[in-house]
Design a protein around this motif. Structure first.
Motif, short mmCIF file in Angstrom:
data_model
loop_
_atom_site.label_atom_id
_atom_site.label_comp_id
_atom_site.label_asym_id
_atom_site.label_seq_id
_atom_site.Cartn_x
_atom_site.Cartn_y
_atom_site.Cartn_z
N THR A 250 0.81 -1.22 0.00
CA THR A 250 0.00 0.00 0.00
C THR A 250 0.84 1.27 0.00
O THR A 250 0.30 2.37 -0.09
CB THR A 250 -0.95 0.03 1.22
N GLY A 251 2.14 1.14 0.10
CA GLY A 251 3.02 2.30 0.10
C GLY A 251 4.44 1.89 0.39
O GLY A 251 4.74 0.71 0.65
N LEU A 326 -5.59 2.38 -3.55
CA LEU A 326 -6.80 1.62 -3.29
C LEU A 326 -6.58 0.59 -2.19
O LEU A 326 -7.47 0.33 -1.37
CB LEU A 326 -7.27 0.93 -4.57
N GLY A 327 -5.40 -0.01 -2.17
CA GLY A 327 -5.09 -0.97 -1.11
C GLY A 327 -5.08 -0.32 0.26
O GLY A 327 -5.56 -0.89 1.24
N GLY A 332 -7.53 0.39 5.38
CA GLY A 332 -7.64 1.41 6.40
C GLY A 332 -9.00 2.06 6.55
O GLY A 332 -9.28 2.67 7.60
N ALA A 333 -9.86 1.95 5.53
CA ALA A 333 -11.12 2.70 5.57
C ALA A 333 -12.33 1.85 5.92
O ALA A 333 -13.40 2.38 6.20
CB ALA A 333 -11.36 3.39 4.23
N ALA A 334 -12.18 0.54 5.87
CA ALA A 334 -13.33 -0.34 6.11
C ALA A 334 -13.00 -1.34 7.21
O ALA A 334 -11.87 -1.80 7.33
CB ALA A 334 -13.70 -1.09 4.83
N ARG A 384 -8.92 9.48 6.12
CA ARG A 384 -7.99 9.13 7.20
C ARG A 384 -7.06 8.01 6.77
O ARG A 384 -5.87 8.02 7.10
CB ARG A 384 -8.77 8.73 8.45
N ALA A 385 -7.59 7.05 6.02
CA ALA A 385 -6.76 5.93 5.56
C ALA A 385 -5.66 6.43 4.63
O ALA A 385 -4.51 5.99 4.73
CB ALA A 385 -7.63 4.89 4.86
N LEU A 386 -6.01 7.36 3.74
CA LEU A 386 -5.02 7.85 2.80
C LEU A 386 -3.92 8.65 3.50
O LEU A 386 -2.78 8.69 3.02
CB LEU A 386 -5.70 8.72 1.74
N ALA A 387 -4.25 9.26 4.61
CA ALA A 387 -3.27 10.07 5.35
C ALA A 387 -2.46 9.26 6.34
O ALA A 387 -1.51 9.77 6.93
CB ALA A 387 -3.99 11.21 6.08
#
Length: 403
Positions: A250-251, A326-327, A332-334, A384-387
């Motif tokens: 994811t990063g 997206l990963g 992180g979002a769900a 929040r997940a993206l950050a």
């Protein structure tokens, strides 16, 4: 096993006889049969114990010709997906290749002197590789394709799976793959069952999880596969299985990873070079693309080949950033038991968009379509997940398989 000969020389030495290494050897053989190529594999067979599947449209130009020697199963009538909210049949041609057929074709196609199985590499440098026992393979160009190395340069989650090859007592009447059945209980992860009809009385059934830890509980997954087969009315005897724990990236920092794994003058390929789909872990289209690139540039000195594939890995990293994003949202979002909703919405989109997604060739309109519309997760959670950052993909030793 073909033993290596002390002092052997080759134009190109390939370390690792998995998908990436095997396809590179085959591409080189087809491009120039006179080239001396050595393929060194630690296991007794090439390709390990795996099954690779892909859409017909995934392959780059020349890819179908490269894969022509392999016995494959293909389903021109498409495949099915199932979610609690809906099911769908897509008409895209789907194909699958088993590692046993991979091994058999390479042994048939490559020169007898090429394949060296059951050989462990002790050390590698720009001029060749030293095997355990002291035997030395000298080469103008050395390509290391021995698989992904866990590194804290990356962050993400894990794709954990167990597959069972089943011979059924009676014809199973499954006429096309079920690429994703997410109607099953989620078990604190995004879980789905993947089924391939290999013959009238053979099925491959795989239980897959997108989860936060790399733990693979063999007993639990085996019993869940049995219950799934019972519920589907499939009775029979298992004749094979496979398991896997794959990183979902994811990063991270590719440049730092490349510094960690780089050996001056040695070419890094395959998953070891991070040339794969970061979200789905699909490798075959990428392995084909890399093999053709190496064959096209087969006369380069080792240092230049190493630079060429390092630059190729950077291009792949750049073009797959959308899927890492997206990963990050998936994990992180769900809530784990709600992650399936993201794929449920995705599988309502156009077939072409879905194929391009798996091939990591999404267009700008594709990306906008994936991100617009009614979101499957709350927007504040997605932001929040993206950050945020996921845990580094370097688990303590021994945690990847408790079976």
């Amino acid at each position: 096993m073909t033993p290596a000969t002390s002092g052997a020389r080759a134009d190109i030495a390939i370390l690792g006889g998995g998908l990436a290494g095997g396809l590179i050897a085959l591409a080189l053989r087809r491009a120039d049969p006179s080239m001396a190529v050595v393929l060194i594999e630690a296991g007794e067979t090439l390709g390990g114990n795996h099954r690779w599947s892909w859409f017909e449209s995934d392959l780059p130009q020349g890819g179908a010709a490269l894969l022509a020697p392999f016995r494959k199963i293909h389903w021109p009538a498409g495949y099915d997906v199932h979610f609690p909210e809906h099911s769908r049949r897509l008409e895209s041609t789907y194909l699958s290749l088993a590692s046993a057929d991979f091994d058999a074709a390479l042994r048939r196609e490559l020169a007898q002197s090429t394949i060296h199985t059951g050989r462990n590499v002790a050390s590698v440098d720009a001029r060749g590789a030293t095997l355990e026992g002291g035997e030395r393979i000298e080469a103008r160009c050395v390509i290391d394709a021995r698989g992904f190395i866990l590194s804290d340069a990356f962050e993400g989650g894990w794709q954990v799976f167990m597959g069972r090859h089943l011979r059924t007592d009676a014809p199973h009447d499954v006429d096309r793959p079920i690429v994703m059945d997410a109607k099953v209980r989620q078990h604190d992860a995004f879980r789905f069952v993947y089924t391939l009809p290999l013959a009238a009385d053979e099925l491959f059934v795989e239980d897959t999880y997108y989860q936060d830890s790399p733990v693979l509980d063999r007993a639990a997954l085996s019993s869940r596969i049995e219950r799934y087969c019972d519920a589907m009315g499939w009775q029979g005897e298992p004749i094979g299985f496979e398991t896997g724990v794959l990183p979902v990236i994811t990063g991270g920092d590719l440049a730092r990873y490349q510094r960690q794994v780089r050996v001056p003058g040695v070419t890094i390929a395959g998953a070891r070079a991070m040339i794969a789909h970061p979200l789905t872990s699909y490798t075959l289209p990428f392995a084909v693309e890399t093999a053709l690139l190496v064959a096209e540039n087969r006369d380069l000195p080792g240092e230049q080949m190493a630079a060429l594939l390092e630059a190729h890995a950077r291009r792949v990293w750049q073009r797959t950033g959308f899927y890492r994003m997206l990963g990050k949202m998936l994990f992180g979002a769900a809530k784990p038991e709600e992650r399936y909703r993201i794929f449920s919405r995705f599988y309502r989109l156009s077939p072409g968009l879905i194929e391009r997604f798996y091939a990591a060739r999404s267009t700008t309109p594709d990306k906008l379509r994936v991100l617009t519309g009614k979101p499957p997760v709350p927007i504040p959670h997605a932001l929040r997940a993206l950050a945020s950052h996921r845990p580094p993909l370097a688990p303590p030793e021994g945690t990847a398989d408790n079976g």
